[in-house]
Design a protein around this motif. Structure first.
Motif, PDB file in Angstrom:
ATOM      1  N   VAL A  58       0.835  -1.209   0.000  1.00 31.10           N
ATOM      2  CA  VAL A  58       0.000   0.000   0.000  1.00 31.10           C
ATOM      3  C   VAL A  58       0.863   1.250   0.000  1.00 31.10           C
ATOM      4  O   VAL A  58       0.591   2.218  -0.735  1.00 31.10           O
ATOM      5  CB  VAL A  58      -0.950  -0.029   1.216  1.00 31.10           C
ATOM      6  N   SER A  59       1.920   1.261   0.796  1.00 34.72           N
ATOM      7  CA  SER A  59       2.790   2.444   0.868  1.00 34.72           C
ATOM      8  C   SER A  59       3.525   2.679  -0.442  1.00 34.72           C
ATOM      9  O   SER A  59       3.858   3.827  -0.771  1.00 34.72           O
ATOM     10  CB  SER A  59       3.797   2.278   2.005  1.00 34.72           C
ATOM     11  N   LEU A  90       1.965   9.578   1.816  1.00 35.06           N
ATOM     12  CA  LEU A  90       2.570   8.580   2.695  1.00 35.06           C
ATOM     13  C   LEU A  90       2.448   8.983   4.158  1.00 35.06           C
ATOM     14  O   LEU A  90       2.327   8.124   5.044  1.00 35.06           O
ATOM     15  CB  LEU A  90       4.045   8.394   2.314  1.00 35.06           C
ATOM     16  N   PHE A  91       2.435  10.298   4.421  1.00 40.24           N
ATOM     17  CA  PHE A  91       2.380  10.782   5.796  1.00 40.24           C
ATOM     18  C   PHE A  91       1.033  11.385   6.167  1.00 40.24           C
ATOM     19  O   PHE A  91       0.817  11.723   7.326  1.00 40.24           O
ATOM     20  CB  PHE A  91       3.471  11.839   6.018  1.00 40.24           C
ATOM     21  N   SER A  92       0.130  11.510   5.207  1.00 41.01           N
ATOM     22  CA  SER A  92      -1.155  12.164   5.481  1.00 41.01           C
ATOM     23  C   SER A  92      -2.341  11.218   5.393  1.00 41.01           C
ATOM     24  O   SER A  92      -3.462  11.631   5.677  1.00 41.01           O
ATOM     25  CB  SER A  92      -1.365  13.333   4.504  1.00 41.01           C
ATOM     26  N   GLY A 138      -4.027   5.709  -0.917  1.00 44.80           N
ATOM     27  CA  GLY A 138      -4.229   7.139  -0.925  1.00 44.80           C
ATOM     28  C   GLY A 138      -5.107   7.586  -2.071  1.00 44.80           C
ATOM     29  O   GLY A 138      -5.610   6.764  -2.854  1.00 44.80           O
ATOM     30  N   PRO A 139      -5.294   8.864  -2.227  1.00 39.60           N
ATOM     31  CA  PRO A 139      -6.162   9.359  -3.310  1.00 39.60           C
ATOM     32  C   PRO A 139      -5.594   9.097  -4.702  1.00 39.60           C
ATOM     33  O   PRO A 139      -6.354   8.952  -5.665  1.00 39.60           O
ATOM     34  CB  PRO A 139      -6.265  10.856  -3.019  1.00 39.60           C
ATOM     35  N   ASP A 140      -4.291   9.024  -4.840  1.00 36.77           N
ATOM     36  CA  ASP A 140      -3.653   8.778  -6.130  1.00 36.77           C
ATOM     37  C   ASP A 140      -2.851   7.478  -6.076  1.00 36.77           C
ATOM     38  O   ASP A 140      -2.162   7.200  -5.088  1.00 36.77           O
ATOM     39  CB  ASP A 140      -2.724   9.942  -6.516  1.00 36.77           C
ATOM     40  N   PHE A 141      -2.940   6.719  -7.163  1.00 41.08           N
ATOM     41  CA  PHE A 141      -2.186   5.469  -7.277  1.00 41.08           C
ATOM     42  C   PHE A 141      -0.866   5.780  -7.972  1.00 41.08           C
ATOM     43  O   PHE A 141      -0.798   5.909  -9.192  1.00 41.08           O
ATOM     44  CB  PHE A 141      -2.992   4.441  -8.074  1.00 41.08           C
ATOM     45  N   SER A 149      15.102  14.590   3.928  1.00 37.31           N
ATOM     46  CA  SER A 149      14.964  13.284   4.561  1.00 37.31           C
ATOM     47  C   SER A 149      13.687  12.574   4.159  1.00 37.31           C
ATOM     48  O   SER A 149      13.592  11.364   4.255  1.00 37.31           O
ATOM     49  CB  SER A 149      15.015  13.441   6.076  1.00 37.31           C
ATOM     50  N   GLN A 150      12.653  13.327   3.722  1.00 41.92           N
ATOM     51  CA  GLN A 150      11.404  12.701   3.338  1.00 41.92           C
ATOM     52  C   GLN A 150      11.312  12.446   1.844  1.00 41.92           C
ATOM     53  O   GLN A 150      10.417  11.762   1.395  1.00 41.92           O
ATOM     54  CB  GLN A 150      10.220  13.571   3.779  1.00 41.92           C
ATOM     55  N   ALA A 151      12.225  12.988   1.069  1.00 43.90           N
ATOM     56  CA  ALA A 151      12.108  12.909  -0.383  1.00 43.90           C
ATOM     57  C   ALA A 151      12.299  11.501  -0.898  1.00 43.90           C
ATOM     58  O   ALA A 151      11.751  11.134  -1.926  1.00 43.90           O
ATOM     59  CB  ALA A 151      13.121  13.850  -1.033  1.00 43.90           C
ATOM     60  N   ALA A 152      13.082  10.694  -0.204  1.00 46.48           N
ATOM     61  CA  ALA A 152      13.398   9.362  -0.698  1.00 46.48           C
ATOM     62  C   ALA A 152      12.575   8.273  -0.040  1.00 46.48           C
ATOM     63  O   ALA A 152      12.809   7.100  -0.307  1.00 46.48           O
ATOM     64  CB  ALA A 152      14.891   9.078  -0.479  1.00 46.48           C
ATOM     65  N   PHE A 153      11.626   8.608   0.803  1.00 41.31           N
ATOM     66  CA  PHE A 153      10.863   7.583   1.499  1.00 41.31           C
ATOM     67  C   PHE A 153      10.089   6.702   0.522  1.00 41.31           C
ATOM     68  O   PHE A 153      10.114   5.476   0.610  1.00 41.31           O
ATOM     69  CB  PHE A 153       9.905   8.222   2.493  1.00 41.31           C
ATOM     70  N   SER A 154       9.378   7.305  -0.409  1.00 45.78           N
ATOM     71  CA  SER A 154       8.597   6.528  -1.377  1.00 45.78           C
ATOM     72  C   SER A 154       9.507   5.675  -2.243  1.00 45.78           C
ATOM     73  O   SER A 154       9.171   4.526  -2.567  1.00 45.78           O
ATOM     74  CB  SER A 154       7.756   7.461  -2.248  1.00 45.78           C
TER      75      SER A 154
END
Length: 313
Positions: A60-61, A69-71, A78-81, A273-278
């Motif tokens: 899912v993530s 990812l955080f909201s 989420g709203p967009d695939f 730090s959050q840019a590469a999470f996905s």
């Protein structure tokens, strides 16, 4: 008086008597509902959720962008695939280096798994079918090696490979992974019951040498056990992180585990730090898929390999 006469006498004296196994001595039919345990069923479902939920969260993530990812709720979409966009970002990051990491991981894992399986099979066969001086001592040392954590051997291994000039090479990952004490123990237990001594004696009477007897007789009977050791070695090398981290310096030689960690570390060092999470999460999903396929394809051999070698016929 026989048991049959006793039963007949009891039947005559007590008309309501029934044999202990039902009418005419037949066993009563098995009832699954009477053997069902609610507590056990609940525990099994909890175990299923424990193992499946992380995989579901990972999938899912991987379909969300960084903001979603955080909201949004972690266990639902989420709203967009955004799975395709995440895959494109993953395979184009740092000039497509992720593809190189996949190739490195496949090479390390397959080479180490095949080598560890062959060495474990030969060592386990020797422990099970030969008597030689020091056999019990060597096997005890092998069992003791199972209890030693790999992290405790990482520094001595690095020092040995550094003196040999093998650090920052594929051999620094493959050679340590060839040693599998648990694989030797498993193959020893399996070979002791799977290979009949009479077959080996017949081969020797026909003039077959020990090496030829192993390959043409013993090796073919070790199939399920070989697949079991192969799967354990494959997963262990595929998921290995600490050994490649200390052995390799060139990013072109990284496996997937170290490569994904480097992507996240580089993003954190750059202030994003959050840019590469996905990207990292999607890379983790891609990393898991080959192992899932391997287990689904080889699970029947894996299950029989665990059970057959531990039960004597």
């Amino acid at each position: 008086m026989t048991d049959l006469d006793t039963r007949a006498a009891v039947t005559i004296d007590t008309p309501n008597y029934r044999p202990p196994h039902g009418r005419r001595g037949r066993p009563r039919p098995y009832s699954a509902s009477k053997r069902r345990s609610t507590l056990l069923t609940v525990l099994l479902w909890l175990c299923v959720l424990y193992f499946v939920l992380p995989l579901w969260w990972l999938f899912v993530s991987s379909t969300k962008d960084t903001s979603a990812l955080f909201s949004t709720f972690g266990l639902w979409f989420g709203p967009d695939f955004s799975l395709w966009d995440n895959l494109v970002d993953l395979f184009t990051t740092r000039g497509g280096l992720f593809v190189r990491w996949i190739g490195n991981t496949v090479f390390y894992a397959l080479t180490a798994a095949v080598g560890a399986t062959l060495l474990s099979a030969m060592a386990g066969y020797a422990f099970a079918k030969f008597d030689f001086p020091g056999k019990k001592v060597l096997f005890s040392i092998t069992l003791g090696a199972v209890m030693i954590p790999l992290t405790a051997l990482a520094l001595p291994t690095y020092l040995l490979f550094a003196q040999a000039g093998l650090t920052d090479t594929p051999w620094a990952i493959i050679v340590p992974s060839l040693v599998s004490p648990f694989g030797v123990y498993l193959m020893r237990v399996y070979a002791a019951d799977a290979i009949d001594d009479s077959l080996l004696e017949a081969a020797r009477v026909d003039g077959s040498g020990e090496f030829r007897t192993f390959w043409q007789v013993g090796f073919r009977l070790l199939g399920p056990g070989l697949v079991t050791v192969f799967l354990f070695s494959l997963v262990g090398t595929w998921n290995n992180y600490f050994l490649p981290l200390i052995m390799l310096n060139s990013s072109d030689l990284y496996p997937l585990t170290v490569g994904l960690a480097q992507i996240q570390a580089a993003a954190s060092a750059g202030g994003g730090s959050q840019a590469a999470f996905s990207t990292v999460i999607t890379g983790s999903l891609v990393t898991v898929i080959p192992l899932v396929i391997a287990f689904l394809f080889l699970q029947r051999y894996w299950q029989s390999g665990l059970s057959t070698g531990s039960v004597k016929g």
